[in-house]
Structures are given as structure tokens and as C-alpha cells.
Write an enzyme that holds these catalytic residues in place. Structure first.
Site, PDB file in Angstrom:
ATOM      1  CG  ASP A  14     -66.755 -34.238  40.514  1.00 27.26           C
ATOM      2  OD1 ASP A  14     -67.057 -33.104  40.154  1.00 27.26           O
ATOM      3  OD2 ASP A  14     -66.573 -35.179  39.710  1.00 27.26           O
ATOM      4  CG  ASP A 108     -69.597 -36.772  38.066  1.00 26.64           C
ATOM      5  OD1 ASP A 108     -70.208 -35.694  38.040  1.00 26.64           O
ATOM      6  OD2 ASP A 108     -68.365 -36.864  37.978  1.00 26.64           O
ATOM      7  CD  GLU A 109     -70.462 -31.630  40.452  1.00 27.89           C
ATOM      8  OE1 GLU A 109     -70.215 -30.541  40.930  1.00 27.89           O
ATOM      9  OE2 GLU A 109     -70.701 -31.808  39.244  1.00 27.89           O
TER      10      GLU A 109
HETATM   11  N1  DCP Z   1     -70.174 -34.252  30.927  1.00 30.35           N
HETATM   12  C1  DCP Z   1     -70.664 -34.009  29.641  1.00 30.35           C
HETATM   13  N2  DCP Z   1     -70.388 -32.824  29.006  1.00 30.35           N
HETATM   14  C2  DCP Z   1     -69.627 -31.881  29.620  1.00 30.35           C
HETATM   15  C3  DCP Z   1     -69.155 -32.096  30.926  1.00 30.35           C
HETATM   16  C4  DCP Z   1     -69.435 -33.322  31.549  1.00 30.35           C
HETATM   17  O1  DCP Z   1     -71.350 -34.873  29.082  1.00 30.35           O
HETATM   18  N3  DCP Z   1     -69.361 -30.734  28.975  1.00 30.35           N
HETATM   19  C5  DCP Z   1     -70.450 -35.564  31.570  1.00 30.35           C
HETATM   20  C6  DCP Z   1     -69.284 -36.509  31.337  1.00 30.35           C
HETATM   21  C7  DCP Z   1     -68.537 -36.552  32.627  1.00 30.35           C
HETATM   22  C8  DCP Z   1     -69.646 -36.284  33.638  1.00 30.35           C
HETATM   23  O2  DCP Z   1     -70.581 -35.437  32.967  1.00 30.35           O
HETATM   24  O3  DCP Z   1     -67.877 -37.781  32.840  1.00 30.35           O
HETATM   25  C9  DCP Z   1     -69.151 -35.632  34.907  1.00 30.35           C
HETATM   26  O4  DCP Z   1     -68.617 -34.353  34.661  1.00 30.35           O
HETATM   27  P1  DCP Z   1     -67.376 -33.793  35.424  1.00 30.35           P
HETATM   28  O5  DCP Z   1     -67.275 -32.354  35.117  1.00 30.35           O
HETATM   29  O6  DCP Z   1     -67.408 -34.209  36.860  1.00 30.35           O
HETATM   30  O7  DCP Z   1     -66.120 -34.474  34.692  1.00 30.35           O
HETATM   31  P2  DCP Z   1     -65.504 -35.901  34.886  1.00 30.35           P
HETATM   32  O8  DCP Z   1     -66.148 -36.673  35.983  1.00 30.35           O
HETATM   33  O9  DCP Z   1     -65.512 -36.591  33.563  1.00 30.35           O
HETATM   34  O10 DCP Z   1     -63.989 -35.581  35.241  1.00 30.35           O
HETATM   35  P3  DCP Z   1     -63.379 -35.065  36.637  1.00 30.35           P
HETATM   36  O11 DCP Z   1     -62.471 -36.154  37.095  1.00 30.35           O
HETATM   37  O12 DCP Z   1     -62.623 -33.826  36.285  1.00 30.35           O
HETATM   38  O13 DCP Z   1     -64.516 -34.809  37.572  1.00 30.35           O
HETATM   39 MG    MG Z   2     -66.473 -35.782  37.866  1.00 34.08          MG
END
Ligand code: DCP
Ligand code: MG
Length: 396
Positions: A14, A108-109
Site C-alpha cells: 500500500d 495504490d494497493e
Molecule cells: N482516496 C480517495 N478517497 C478516499 C480514500 C482514498 O480518493 N476516501 C484515494 C487517495 C489516496 C488513495 O486513494 O491517496 C489511496 O488510498 P489509501 O487509503 O491507501 O490512502 P493513502 O495512500 O493516501 O494513505 P496511506 O498512507 O494511509 O495508505
Molecule cells: Mg495508501
């Protein structure tokens, strides 16, 4: 505990604050200051925030106005999906150097089954996670976190444990200890409502679930109770499914408050946009057969179990247009999302109308998606849309 999953080695990768990390990479002036990605208008919500912003309580899905109150110096930049998609593709190429068994969950995952690579090259899963992270960093300048376990759900929980830029491995003999204190809300499928119900039953950790027993869990949570019991013991037979083997693609949303038909219909265009993005970036080689909406009605029966209802529609004439969007995918993703969304919204709205008329209830969860044709069919084998017509698909 002896079962097939004991032999599996699964890594969940992730990316760290993904959209924000891409923006920081491309705009170094944002690097050490609180940054969020999202809209700036009154009604916008944030997609994500970098780690300095999270210290102020700024996070994904909160309204931008609220975020600015929590952190007045916050910089909010609009999303740039093309860039995130590009990074996502590079990451996917890295995964392919280790295994074909990749199940992406979002841009991203992903889950990776690295059992064969690990055995064949005699490298530990931890070393593989290090190699993957290094290749990702070298090629994208972005950091990822990794979780390692013998089951998907534990690998996913583990990837969150050492965020950002960390690796956490739950070895098979550590699983019972890890589960003992693991909060039930971390288990897949346990949302705020189920968690509340569990709290009322005095169930807080997986150990509580184990002690409560399978029969009691089934009595209170139906079939899902049986799965919860297994998860609390670390048992999860689900395999890493690559996109060629999964039968459908969908998104779902659990609403904070139950919604009536009117409010639900207002939510649909945004949900269809989200779905179209996932559809276009994930499965461009698969043909949809039908679309569906799924709802969950709150407190359906005496035990307070929810009822899940699904409504299907087979696609016929418009499938060709969907294929066009699919093929055009590379040229202008944002335009394609908007076109596809416009095409699909009336169908999803119609299905929703029908289902809501029949059930006359507020709803708690709403999902929409497509079912795919034969998994072996590959769009890249179809040279043009005339060939496509000649393929004799069964649209019932
Ligand atoms: N995303 C979005 N709306 C949300 C959740 C996520 O548009 N409610 C998008 C933005 C994030 C991406 O998806 O950057 C990946 O989601 P993640 O939950 O993996 O969150 P992040 O990568 O941003 O943070 P983390 O470091 O906690 O994984
Ligand atoms: Mg993420």
C-alpha cells in the site's frame, strides 16, 4: 491449525499517502508542509492528506472546509488522476517481476502471492518486500508500506502497522499472539454498525470472538458470524485473485446515516464516477455482461440482521459503447470517465428506482458494479468493433 493457507506467502503493498506523495514529488515546495489533495469548493471532500497534515486530524473523506479549520496553513491541490495512474502502472510492472498472481484493490494497493518466487529463489518474504519497495522507490520516487502474512486479511492489516515506509511481517507462529489483541473492527466486513453491535455483546478483540464461539456468532450475525469466527482464528482461504479470474467489479459505500430514495439518487452520479474510474483503469481487457446495484436495508429481521438486495440488468446495445470507452482508455482518462459515467448513470438510476420502489425502506449501504463475461475473453484480441459484433456473446 493445518490448512492450505499455511503454505501461502502473501504480501500486501500500500503506497504511502499516495496522491499527496505524487504531488510532493512533483512540487518539492510542498514537501515539509501540510498538504491535501481534493477540491476546494464548499462541498468538496479530501481524497487524502500527507503525514504532516494528518497530525492536525486532516484525512481523506473530510470536507475541505473542515480541513482548513483544523489546519489553516493547509495547502489543498486538485487531483491529477493521469499522474496517479501512471505511477500505479509502474508499480504494477514491479509486481509482475515477482508474481503473476496480483490482485489490485485500488491504484495504490494490491495483494501479491509470492509463494512460488520465495521458494524458487530461496528468498524470504521479508527480503522480497524490501526488493519491491526499493524498485518502487527507484522508479517512482515514492514510498510504499508492506504487510506479510499467510492470509490476505492479515497481510492487509500488517501493511498498516509500520506506515509510512515500513514492513511488518506476521510469521505463522506469531499469528495466535497477534490475533489475541487484534480489535474486531480491523476485520474485513466489520464496519461501524457491526462494531457497535459487537461492543454491546462485549466483543472487542479476536480473542473475545474465539471465546464467544462459532454458534453464538452465527446466531447473532448469520453466515457472516461463521466467517468472523474463522477470521478470529486466522483462517482465511481466499486466494489472491488476479483480474482475469474475478467475475465482477464493484464499489460500495456505507452511509453515515440511512438514506431515503431521494437522497440516494443524488449520490448516484458521484458513485458512478468513482466506479467508472475503477472500471477504466483496472479491467480494460474484460467485457462486462451485466450491471447491478446492491443495497443493504437496516435492521431487517428480529435479530437486527441486515438484508442485502441485488438487482441486475443485462447490457446489450450499449455494451459496444462501453467497449469503445475501454479501448480509448489511454488517450484521455478524465474524458472517458465522464463519458462512461454519463452512459451508465441512467441504468444504475433505473435499477435503484426499481429496487427502492419494491422495498420501500431507507438504506444503509449502496453498491454498484458490473459482472464480466467469460474470464478468458480478452479485448486486446478484438481488432475493431466489427470483430466485436461477430463474436457471438450471449446477452440473455
Ligand atoms: N482516496 C480517495 N478517497 C478516499 C480514500 C482514498 O480518493 N476516501 C484515494 C487517495 C489516496 C488513495 O486513494 O491517496 C489511496 O488510498 P489509501 O487509503 O491507501 O490512502 P493513502 O495512500 O493516501 O494513505 P496511506 O498512507 O494511509 O495508505
Ligand atoms: Mg495508501
Amino acid at each position: 491449525m493445518i490448512n492450505g493457507s499455511n503454505l501461502r506467502q502473501i504480501i500486501h503493498i500500500d503506497m504511502d499517502c499516495f496522491y499527496a506523495a505524487v504531488e510532493m514529488r512533483d512540487n518539492p515546495q510542498y514537501k515539509n508542509r501540510p498538504l491535501a489533495v481534493g477540491g476546494k469548493s464548499k462541498r468538496s471532500v479530501l481524497c487524502t492528506a500527507n503525514y504532516p497534515a494528518r497530525k492536525f486530524g486532516v484525512r481523506a473523506a473530510i470536507p475541505s472546509t473542515m480541513a482548513l479549520k483544523l489546519c489553516p496553513e493547509l495547502v489543498i491541490v486538485p487531483p491529477n488522476f493521469q499522474k496517479y495512474k501512471q505511477a500505479s502502472e509502474i508499480i504494477h510492472q514491479v509486481f509482475l517481476e515477482f508474481t503473476k498472481q496480483i490482485q489490485p484493490l485500488s491504484l495504490d494497493e494490491a495483494f501479491l502471492d509470492i509463494t512460488h518466487f520465495s521458494t524458487f529463489h530461496d528468498v524470504s518474504p521479508f527480503e522480497i518486500a524490501q526488493m519491491i519497495k526499493k524498485k518502487i522507490l527507484d522508479r517512482t520516487e515514492l514510498t510504499a508500506s508492506a504487510g506479510i502474512a499467510n492470509t490476505k486479511f492479515l497481510a492487509k492489516i500488517a501493511s498498516d502497522w509500520k506506515k509510512p515506509n515500513g514492513i511488518y511481517e506476521i510469521k505463522i507462529d506469531q499469528v495466535p499472539t497477534f490475533l489475541k489483541d487484534l480489535k474486531v473492527k480491523k476485520l474485513p466486513g466489520v464496519g461501524p454498525v457491526t462494531n457497535e453491535k459487537m461492543k454491546n455483546l462485549g466483543l472487542d478483540t479476536c480473542l473475545d470472538l474465539q471465546n464467544y464461539g462459532q454458534a453464538n456468532l452465527i446466531q447473532n450475525f448469520g453466515k457472516f458470524g461463521g466467517r468472523l469466527y474463522e477470521l478470529s482464528l486466522g483462517i482465511d482461504h481466499s486466494e489472491v485473485k488476479s483480474s482475469r479470474t474475478s467475475k465482477s467489479l464493484s464499489i460500495e459505500n456505507t452511509f453515515k446515516e440511512n438514506l431515503n430514495t431521494e437522497k440516494l439518487l443524488l449520490e448516484i452520479p458521484q458513485l458512478v464516477d468513482d466506479f467508472s474510474l475503477r472500471f477504466l483503469r483496472k479491467r480494460k481487457n474484460r467485457l462486462p455482461k451485466s450491471i447491478f446495484v446492491r443495497i443493504k436495508l437496516p435492521n431487517h429481521d428480529k435479530k437486527g440482521l441486515e438484508k442485502s438486495v441485488i438487482n441486475f440488468l443485462n447490457l446489450s446495445e450499449d455494451i459496444e459503447k462501453i467497449v469503445k470507452h475501454n479501448i480509448n482508455n489511454e488517450t484521455n482518462l478524465e474524458q472517458n470517465i465522464s463519458d462512461l459515467s454519463q452512459l451508465l448513470t441512467p441504468y444504475f438510476s433505473k435499477l435503484t428506482h426499481e429496487i427502492m420502489e419494491k422495498h420501500q425502506s431507507e438504506i444503509r449501504l449502496f453498491g454498484l458494479g458490473v459482472r464480466y463475461q467469460n474470464p478468458e475473453l480478452d479485448l486486446s484480441e478484438i481488432k475493431n468493433l466489427k470483430d466485436f459484433d461477430q463474436l457471438n456473446f450471449q446477452f440473455a
